[in-house]
Each structure stands twice: as C-alpha cells, then as structure tokens.
Scaffold this active site. Structure first.
Site, PDB file in Angstrom:
ATOM      1  N   GLN A 103       0.830  -1.201   0.000  1.00 46.06           N
ATOM      2  CA  GLN A 103       0.000   0.000   0.000  1.00 46.06           C
ATOM      3  C   GLN A 103       0.871   1.261   0.000  1.00 46.06           C
ATOM      4  O   GLN A 103       0.358   2.361  -0.187  1.00 46.06           O
ATOM      5  CB  GLN A 103      -0.948   0.010   1.201  1.00 46.06           C
ATOM      6  CG  GLN A 103      -2.078  -1.006   1.076  1.00 46.06           C
ATOM      7  CD  GLN A 103      -3.062  -0.979   2.231  1.00 46.06           C
ATOM      8  OE1 GLN A 103      -3.267  -2.000   2.875  1.00 46.06           O
ATOM      9  NE2 GLN A 103      -3.683   0.159   2.502  1.00 46.06           N
TER      10      GLN A 103
ATOM     11  N   ARG B  60      -9.617  -0.185   7.036  1.00 42.23           N
ATOM     12  CA  ARG B  60     -10.560   0.718   6.384  1.00 42.23           C
ATOM     13  C   ARG B  60     -10.937   1.889   7.283  1.00 42.23           C
ATOM     14  O   ARG B  60     -12.101   2.224   7.475  1.00 42.23           O
ATOM     15  CB  ARG B  60     -11.815  -0.022   5.949  1.00 42.23           C
ATOM     16  CG  ARG B  60     -12.513   0.750   4.825  1.00 42.23           C
ATOM     17  CD  ARG B  60     -13.607  -0.025   4.162  1.00 42.23           C
ATOM     18  NE  ARG B  60     -14.121   0.750   3.060  1.00 42.23           N
ATOM     19  CZ  ARG B  60     -14.533   0.244   1.911  1.00 42.23           C
ATOM     20  NH1 ARG B  60     -14.481  -1.041   1.700  1.00 42.23           N
ATOM     21  NH2 ARG B  60     -15.002   1.004   0.960  1.00 42.23           N
ATOM     22  N   CYS B  61      -9.913   2.503   7.869  1.00 46.97           N
ATOM     23  CA  CYS B  61     -10.161   3.718   8.637  1.00 46.97           C
ATOM     24  C   CYS B  61      -8.858   4.462   8.731  1.00 46.97           C
ATOM     25  O   CYS B  61      -7.815   3.947   8.421  1.00 46.97           O
ATOM     26  CB  CYS B  61     -10.678   3.408  10.034  1.00 46.97           C
ATOM     27  SG  CYS B  61      -9.435   2.746  11.144  1.00 46.97           S
TER      28      CYS B  61
ATOM     29  N   GLU C 201     -13.345   5.418   3.874  1.00 45.52           N
ATOM     30  CA  GLU C 201     -13.373   4.751   5.174  1.00 45.52           C
ATOM     31  C   GLU C 201     -14.537   5.176   6.045  1.00 45.52           C
ATOM     32  O   GLU C 201     -14.855   4.526   7.029  1.00 45.52           O
ATOM     33  CB  GLU C 201     -12.022   4.990   5.840  1.00 45.52           C
ATOM     34  CG  GLU C 201     -10.959   4.359   4.933  1.00 45.52           C
ATOM     35  CD  GLU C 201      -9.532   4.734   5.245  1.00 45.52           C
ATOM     36  OE1 GLU C 201      -9.345   5.796   5.844  1.00 45.52           O
ATOM     37  OE2 GLU C 201      -8.649   3.963   4.904  1.00 45.52           O
TER      38      GLU C 201
END
Lengths: 284, 806
Positions: free
Chosen positions: B237, B384-385, B760
C-alpha cells in the site's frame, strides 16, 4: 494449503473402483464431490495415498421414482436433486434441505453419496435420510448389502461402511403429508448451528405418523422416536408440539464451538425443532 | 457561433470531470480476469518460498533440524534466524518503533509466527519440505488477555527488552507494557466529571478483527547480480516507503531498488506493514541469484499478518441533567500482540484515537492509552479507517447511547443538543484537533427526516408493547450514528512514518496532441484512482478524463509519496494533482497569450480553453496549447508542458456522516435482519458519485461483518479460533442488506478542490450504527452495553440474561 502427493484413479466402472480399494486398503479413499475430503487433504489432516474419483461411473448417477419408491445414485449432486421435477413431486423435503447446503458452487459438485457416507455430523443429508427412514446400498468385494440410515452412524466419521465398500445409492419410500427442513446457520456456507427434518401425516384431524431427525447437535445425526411418538395421535396442538420438542431436545448432545456454547445450541435446537414441526403440520 | 459549436454544458460533459459518475476505467480488465496481480507475475527461473510456522503461541525454540527438508529434491535452501543473524536481518524494525523477529530467534510469541523459510523450485515442494522441518519446542505459559499481561507475575514475553524501562513512546512500567500515551487535561476532566449532575461510565470493547483482503499478501523479489539492481513486486500500500525501508535495512542504495505494486486486490490496511515474507524473499533472492515468490494462503493471512482494533476502552462521560455534555475521560488498554507493529504516524502511537470527542462540543477531555504485549499476532492497523478512528467513533457513539440511557433521553436529541455548531468551524477540540469544517445539524435533520425517525420510535414502542403482551418474539432496534472522521494524514509538521513526512505527490506530462499522463505517489487497491484522479485533472486542465492516463505504484517512475491508506489519497495526492494541474494551466496561459497576441492578464479560463476577455470568439483550447508548447518556438518559454507538485497538507480533512440502521431481532434465535440502512455522507466536494456510492456500499458491508460476526479470537492457550473463512465472517450477497445513500456537501476550506476522502467513512460510521441498533432493540429491557461481535450466540445471550426467554 497444498495437499501431499497422491495417486489419482478415475475408473469407469464400479468394479474398477472396488479393485483400487481392495489393492490399497485404508491408503485409498473414494472421491465423490470432494468438499469435505479435499480441504482435509489440503490441511494435511487427511493423508490419502490413492484417491479414487467416482465421477466417470455412470451407474452411480441419477434419480428414479418408481412404485412409490425413490432411488438416488450416490454421485447425484445437490444441484441435480434441487433441479429434479420428479424429486420435487415425490419428496419435496430433499430440495428444501439441499438449497440450504453451502452455496451454488458447492452444490454443483457436492453429492448425496459423499454427504451421507462421510459421517460428518455437520452434513445435512444424514439427518434427513434418518427422517425419511432411507436405506443405503453398500457394495464391496463380497457383494452388496443394505443398511438403514438410522443404523448407519456410529460416531463422527465412523459409520457402518467397511473400508473396502462404496456407498452406491440411497432409497426410501416416497413420503406423504407435511414436511419441513429448518436450519439455523451463521452465514451462507456454514454448517448448522441447529437443523431439523420433519415428515408427518395427518388423517381425520390427528397426526398418524411423524418422524423427527436433527443435524449437528451430536456427533452423529439424531433421530428421535420419542418426538414422533409425542405427536402421533394428537391434533398437533401447541401442547403436543411442546412435548415433541422436549423429547427431541432430550436426545441431543451438542458441544460448544465458534457458533456458541452447548446451552445456546440446546435452546436454538428447541426453537428450530418447534418451527420445523409447526411448518410440517401446516403443510399436512 | 453556429449550431455545430458545442455549448458550455456539452464541453463540460465531454471532460467527464468533477462530479461525473464516470465508469471505472479499471473495470474492463478486472471484470475480464485480465488484472495483473503479484501472483500473476512469473519470471524465468523463479523460486518459491514458504514458512514453517509455530503451532504454539509461546514456546522456546530449542532446535531446528532442516536436514530432511534440505535433502528433498527441489529444495534450494531453508533459512532460519541463525542464517539471517550474520546479516543482522533476523529482526526488523516495525513501523511503530519496535522491532519484530523475521524468523524465530530462540522463541516464538504467537501462533503462526514465522520460524523457518523454505525455498524450493515450486510451491508443492515447499509445502512438502515444511512438513519435514523438525522444530523442537518447549511450551511456555501463554497470555492472551492484556489485563492479565500487566499483572505482576505475568510471563515475560519480550525477553529481548529485558531491562529496558523505556521504549519508542516513553516509559514502560512493566515487562509486558509498551507505552502509555496521554493527551488532554486529566485533572480538569476529572474535576468536570466529579462536579457533574449526571455521569455515565462504561467499558466498551472493540474486538480484534482482520482486514482480510481477497488477495492475501505476497511479493516477488528479484536480485540481478549483474547490474546490482533489486526489484520487488509486492502487495504494498506504500511502495515508496518499502523501497526506503529496504534500502536502510539492506544497505543497497535506493536507486538500485525498484519496488512495484501491481494490481492489488484490496488492502484495507493489511498491506501497509512490512512482513517477514518480504525480508526473507529478498534475502533468498540475493543468496540464490534467482527471483523468489512468496504468497500467503488465507490461513497465513488471518493468523499472522496485521490484525486491527483490540481496544478495551473505559469511558466516563458527564453531562448536565438536561443533556449538555461537560467532560469525557477515556482510558484504553490496547492489545498490540507480540510486537508493536501498528501502522501509525510515528508521533501518534494510538493513531488519531483522540478524535474520540467525535461530533460533539465537549469542553474538556482526556485520553490515556496503554499499549500491551500479549501472545497474539502483531498488527493494529487501520482497517478501512484512518489510524484508530473507528475505535474512537465506536467509543464515543456508544458512550452517547449509554449517556442517553443514564439521562432517560432520546439519543438523537442528545446528539443534536451537543453537536459542534456550524458557526464554530474551524473548531478546536478539547484534545487539540482543528476540525476544518462541518454542518452536523443539517445532515442530522436530513437523516432523521429521511427515515421518519419519529415514526420509527412510535413503531418501536408499539413493538415493545406487543412483545410484552406475548404477540411477537421480535424486537426492533434503531441504530443511530453521527461520526466525524479525521483523514488525509497529513501535515509533515506532525505526521511522519519513521521520519518520512506524509506529503504526497503528482507529476503530469501533457503530450503534444492534447492527452496526458499523470503519476502519483499513491497506489490504488480497488479505490479507482485511475478513474477519479483523471477527473480531478480534467476539470483543472480542460483535457477529457478519457485522454488522461493515471499511473501509480512503480518507484522507478512515480514521484515519491507515502501511499494509500487512512483515506489519504484524495486529501493529499488528490490535492497534489489539482496543484500540479494548476501549474500546467499557468504555463498554458502564457502560451495562449503568445498565440493570441495578448497579455496574460487579458485571458480568462473557460472550461477547456483560455478566452480573451470580452472577445469569446478569440480562444485557444488546451489541446491547441499543448501542441504549441512543444512545436512553436515561443520566446522566453521553455518547450514542453509538464508539472510536478509535492503537497504537504496544512491540516487533515474531517468527513462526517449521519447513519440510521433499522434492525429486526429474533429474541429466541439471536438472528437479525437489517430492514433499512440509511447512510448520509459528507465528504466535501464529490469527485465521482458512483465511486462514492460503491465505497459506501463496500465499507458498510465490512462494518456489518465487524459488528455482526467478524472476529479474531484466541483460546486460553493462544490458538487462533478464526483462521479460515468458515469461522471468519466475510459477508456474501445473501447476508448483505440494501443500503440507501445520501449526502450533504461541505467542502474542505483548505483542500484545493474541497474534497475530504470517503473510502473509510462507512466503516467508521457503520460499525456503531449496526451495534447501536442491537443495543437499542433491548434498551427497553435494561441493556446498557454488550460487546461485539453481535453474532447469534451473543445476541441470544443478551436476551437470555435479560430474562426474555421465559
């Protein structure tokens, strides 16, 4: 998640398959749909030197309904049973249970023979077969014999089938009356937290016969004579249903797992059994 | 002008710029199976690596005998810590300032830990060889509970830290303690709470979960011994960070390392960290001179690579008796597992958890976070935050509900009463954040009206009455959430990872015929960057998005950036894209002025062209200008049309949203059905509404999974109980409810195009919405707090303990 090396056999006739089993003994296993066996091999929890794929043996496939009796070849897939118009007329409970097994991809591959022969207490068909009082045909080197589904299961993965035998077909009298297969699971693809098959008949406002069997609530499927008996002769009123549920729950011995502890499963079982009986009564 | 002249509307439409639901350009290849993922990469002579992993959660490794494995035909090497030690690579630094074993060095600390690395000619031989490696373990006492880990007699997990009374984030007060991180004014907070008319106190647990991307982690490392170049393809990522870390660890100069992230099948934070598999593959390639591929299987991924959450949050919130909040105190016991491998900006060991005052104007607050070692897998990533923002949002949105119960007040009314008012922005929170913008009341009122909140409450009251009369066994829960996120890390002045500032970048090259390529420091894992960044640029420079190629992920060609996670791509790289586009436009204006023989200042920008003010028939389109930039010898202007921007954001962005979940709960079986889910998101300027909607659907589904069943749990001896997808809940279409999406649009005042990030938000807001619905269903029967995940058993247990089973 890669299986150890194995020899792959794909005989075209039952005789050939039996020959491989005879030659290699417990180092050989038959492959039906493979949805239980292959994952165990990939996890290296099952070591299989010789895998005998039954898919080319035409005699093991097919659904026949004749003379009030249903016969299903062991290599018939869940999908084929769901799609069979004959079966829908003769024993609609089969499709009702089969659509609750895993997902469409699994049902295209998974077979009734593999489902009942493996002895996995999580499988749905064994309990259903006990409910229908089905008979399994086992063929071995010394010929064939028949074993009642209600006598077949000894403990988890331990059945009446001998090492050299292959389960070739199941058969049962086409049921009449009301039916239901009720199942609670966490998600698509899961085994039952609790499941129950009910088949019953009514005449003159009274229940005349009733069979109740359960899935994944002990180390084998559980058929409860007492639950059926609690319904027969009654009108199927709330008290009778309650008595049947009490009798059925008394027969199970669930164990805790990620789905929840035993006391939870016992309670869920009671709810699911009650719903199955109620639905079957409504259809009788 | 004639009928053939396109109207301004037609010219805008042709660009497919900001606000267009442009179809995803990536999907043509993904939907046809033509993506190029790491496991699709095959190189000549490529070898395969795989791990021998520990079956024990805590054990001494007395010996490793790999003779039989090495003797297996096809096995090239078996690496152990002893082989890596001379290179000083048997341990590696973590992103959180701790260190982590690459291969077991004397002991193992969690089930699934990497013990030895087998290299062979194919994956099948690897799998066979792993079975042949004999490891002699001596089991040690296991601690999986962070509270027990801090007891005086608890087993010592990290023997390598013996005698170290401080770590990367300050003092350690116990051998299993990592840090205590504090912010806010504790004394003033305690004073406010003690003086308050009403106080609610609760322990809120956000359980351990896992991002579980469909594609697991992996890489292909290839050392070319002739030219000295190391190439690493991987599921990264943050490819540029991986290159820098690889250079620092290996001593190979950075120009000799090329890191490539090809197509990535979901990341969700799982692919931010550096894993032993990367290090071992690189070492194995250097040793063998051949490319080495390592790909996790699902069990490896769930058991060993980064988990998320595992926060025990003890909260106290105070208010006046009419519901005005006066203070918030929070102490977190954070279970980090065996190594502190959180992926947070270095100065924030608990991430941005101190956004936990949420959407509310709370005058005084305190947060303290104790990081603790246990015999569990390392991680603590932002699933996902933005860093620990889901934990913060869940905490405050549960505390609000608990406070509403304490006050006997409607939870929607309590929220509205305490929202930061629109006229207070920019707003500085008690814990030090400067919220850039917001309009919470508008969003809230819109959401409540959309679901007919008053009607739902009436229906719920009728349901409770019917339940009590024995007419139904189902209850109705109304789950409310108003969340505020903090995303877009971040300003280099306080956001860095191991010293690397968290700016991002974009480099644009306009081709002579009026098309373009833009390269960014980020990397899409499914977010649709190739679609949306082209849209930002289309609006900025007036070339159609369809004529703009977006490229990311190759460190040899892309400008340096910190990667994609924490909803930072649009706030940071998206800003860089707009800024680079503006540099292009500035040069284009000079070129247009020369072509039109006017002064620069006589021109104005109009959609896709510069027009002479007051003379609309005199213009040059960006396409004309691009050609001239290369082929006209313009006095005083260099040929070419390129620009680069490195963007250091002045602040984070603060997306927010209002969610309502209506849930039917079967009291007897513990099953549930989401009857309605309304999600209003405000992510500032909306770049591509279709992609926003897709992001919201995906994020809500992950939130459903987390709230309603997903967990990584351990038994008392540290066995991971959820290492397959049979036991780790990943919803299918069948379990996924229908979602209704909606929006308000409050642009960020400091972002060049006003965008805030959205990927997110649905996870941050969704988890409390689902969980609050479960809690709310039982509020009438006295429930205050029940920990997630709300699977059948746990919902059944709530009903059972409340005496609802008769």
């Amino acid at each position: 998640m890669i299986a150890a090396a194995f020899e792959y056999h794909r005989p075209a006739h039952l005789k050939g398959a039996l020959g491989v089993l005879a030659e290699y003994g417990d180092d050989a296993r038959v492959l039906a749909g493979g949805h239980s066996l292959i994952p165990m091999m990939k996890l290296r929890m099952a070591a299989v030197g010789h895998l005998v794929d039954l898919q080319d043996i035409a005699d093991l496939k097919g659904i026949r309904v004749a003379g009030g009796r249903v016969t299903i070849g062991a290599m018939t897939t869940q999908h084929e049973m769901i799609a069979s118009a004959d079966l829908a007329r003769a024993a609609p409970i089969i499709a009702e249970a089969a659509v609750q097994i895993a997902d469409p991809q699994v049902r295209y591959m998974g077979t009734i023979g593999g489902n009942v022969a493996n002895g996995d207490p999580g499988n749905d068909m064994p309990g259903l077969m006990q409910c229908l009082n089905a008979t399994f045909t086992l063929v071995g080197p010394d010929g064939s014999r028949e074993v009642a589904a209600r006598d077949f299961y000894h403990s988890a993965y331990v059945t009446a089938r001998e090492d050299g035998e292959i389960l070739t077909q199941i058969s049962f009298a086409a049921p009449t009356g009301g039916y239901a297969y009720e199942k609670q699971k966490r998600k698509i693809g899961d085994y039952a937290t609790a499941a129950c098959a009910v088949q019953l008949t009514k005449a003159g406002g009274k229940v005349t016969s009733a069979a109740v069997a359960m899935t994944n609530l002990a180390d084998t499927p559980v058929f409860s004579d007492a639950a059926g008996a609690a319904l027969v002769g009654t009108s199927g009123d709330a008290a009778a249903v309650k008595a049947a549920v009490t009798a059925a729950v008394a027969a199970i011995s669930p164990t805790g797992d990620n789905r929840g502890p035993a006391e939870f499963k016992r309670h869920i079982a009671g709810i699911i059994i009650g719903r199955a009986i109620t639905r079957a009564l409504s259809r009788a | 002008m004639n009928d053939l002249t396109p109207t301004p509307q037609e010219r805008i439409a042709k660009l497919k710029g900001l606000g267009t639901s442009r179809k995803r350009v990536e999907d043509a290849r993904f939907t046809q199976g033509k993506g190029n993922y790491v496991d699709d990469i095959k190189m000549p002579g490529m070898l395969h690596g795989d791990f021998v992993r520990s079956p024990y959660a805590h054990a001494r490794v007395k010996s490793i005998n790999a003779d039989a494995a090495r003797a297996l035909p096809g096995v090239i090497a078996v690496l152990t810590a002893a082989d890596l030690a001379p290179l000083n690579l048997h341990w590696m630094p973590t992103l959180a300032g701790d260190r982590q074993m690459v291969l077991a060095d004397g002991k193992v600390l969690f089930q699934g830990q990497e013990v030895a690395f087998v290299v062979a000619t194919d994956r099948y031989v690897c799998a066979d060889a792993i079975e042949l490696v004999e490891v002699d373990y001596e089991e040690l006492p296991v601690v999986t509970d962070p509270f027990k880990a801090l007891e005086p007699g608890a087993p010592v997990l990290r023997e390598d830290l013996a005698g170290q009374t401080s770590g990367a984030h300050g003092a350690r007060r116990h051998h299993n303690h990592i840090f205590l991180w504090e912010t806010g004014d504790e004394a003033a907070t305690n004073q406010a709470i003690e003086a308050a008319e009403v106080v609610a106190e609760e322990m809120i647990y956000y359980h351990r979960v896992h991002p579980c991307p469909l594609e697991t982690c992996g890489c292909v490392a290839s050392m070319d011994k002739v030219n000295g170049k190391l190439t690493v393809f991987g599921t990264f990522q943050a490819p540029h960070v991986v290159r820098t870390v690889a250079s620092l660890l290996s001593g190979i100069e950075e120009h000799n390392i090329r890191v490539v992230s090809p197509d990535i099948g979901g990341g969700f934070g799982n692919k931010v960290g550096v894993y032993p598999g990367y290090v071992c593959s690189i070492v194995a390639s250097i040793v063998t001179g051949k490319p080495v591929k390592w790909i996790e299987d699902r069990m490896d991924n769930l058991m060993a690579t980064a988990f998320a959450r595992d926060y025990w949050m003890k909260g106290r919130i105070s208010a006046t008796k009419d519901g005005k909040i006066t203070g918030l105190h929070c102490h977190v016991t954070a279970d980090h597992g065996a190594f502190d491998a959180c992926a947070d900006p270095t100065k924030f060991p608990a991430g941005f958890f101190h956004i936990c005052t949420g959407s509310y104007d709370i005058p005084v607050a305190y947060v303290g976070v104790d990081g603790v070692y246990t015999n569990k897998a390392p991680g603590g990533v932002a699933y996902r935050c933005s860093f620990r923002v889901t934990e913060a949002a869940y905490f405050i949105e549960r505390m609000i509900e608990v406070l509403a119960i304490e006050l006997g007040m409607d939870a929607a009314e309590l929220r509205a009463k305490n929202f930061i008012r629109k006229d207070r922005f920019p707003y500085t929170s008690a814990l030090g954040w400067e919220y850039d913008s917001g309009d919470y009341h508008t969003a809230w009122d819109k959401a409540l009206a959309a679901v007919d909140y008053a009607g739902l409450r009436r229906e719920q009251a009728e349901r409770v009455a019917a339940f009590k009369r024995g007419e139904t066994r189902k209850l109705l829960g109304i789950g409310l959430t108003h969340f505020t996120e903090i995303v877009g890390a971040g300003p280099v002045k306080n956001c860095d990872i191991l010293g690397m500032g968290m700016f991002d970048s974009c480099e644009i090259r306009i081709h002579p015929t009026g098309s373009a390529i833009a390269r960014l420091g980020t990397i899409s894992q499914g977010q649709g960057h190739a679609t949306t960044f082209a849209q930002i640029l289309a609006t900025e420079i007036g070339l159609p998005a369809d004529s703009i190629t977006i490229e990311e992920g190759d460190t040899d060609t892309a400008p340096y950036g910190l990667g994609t996670y924490g909803s930072r791509s649009t706030p940071v790289a998206g800003a860089a894209t707009a800024m680079a586009g503006r540099k292009i436009r500035a040069k284009a204006q000079m070129i247009a002025a020369w072509l039109l023989e006017v002064h620069d200042g006589d021109l104005e920008w109009d959609i896709d062209r510069f027009v002479v003010k007051g003379a609309p028939e005199r213009f040059k389109t960006m396409k004309d200008i691009a050609y001239a930039a290369y082929h006209n010898a313009i006095p005083g202007i260099e040929p070419g049309l390129e620009a680069v921007s490195y963007y250091d954001p002045p602040n984070m962005t603060y997306p927010f949203g209002a969610y309502v979940c209506v849930m039917e709960i079967d009291v007897d079986t513990g099953t549930h059905e989401v009857r309605q889910f309304y999600a209003l998101d405000d992510c500032g300027t909306r770049i591509n509404p279709m992609i926003i909607e897709g992001q919201v659907h995906g994020g809500l589904t992950e939130a459903l999974a987390i709230a309603m069943g997903q967990e990584i749990a351990y038994d008392e001896i540290g066995n991971c109980k959820n290492s397959t997808l049979m036991d780790f809940f990943l919803p299918t279409a069948v379990e996924t409810p229908h979602y209704t999406t909606d929006y308000t649009e409050t642009p960020s005042p400091h972002h060049p195009i006003g965008a805030k990030g959205v990927g997110e938000s649905p996870n941050v807001g969704g988890v409390p919405a689902f969980s609050n619905a479960v809690h709310d269903a039982f509020r009438a029967f006295g429930l205050r707090q029940a920990h997630m995940p709300h699977d059948h058993w746990r919902i059944w247990k709530i009903a059972n303990q409340l005496g609802l089973h008769g």
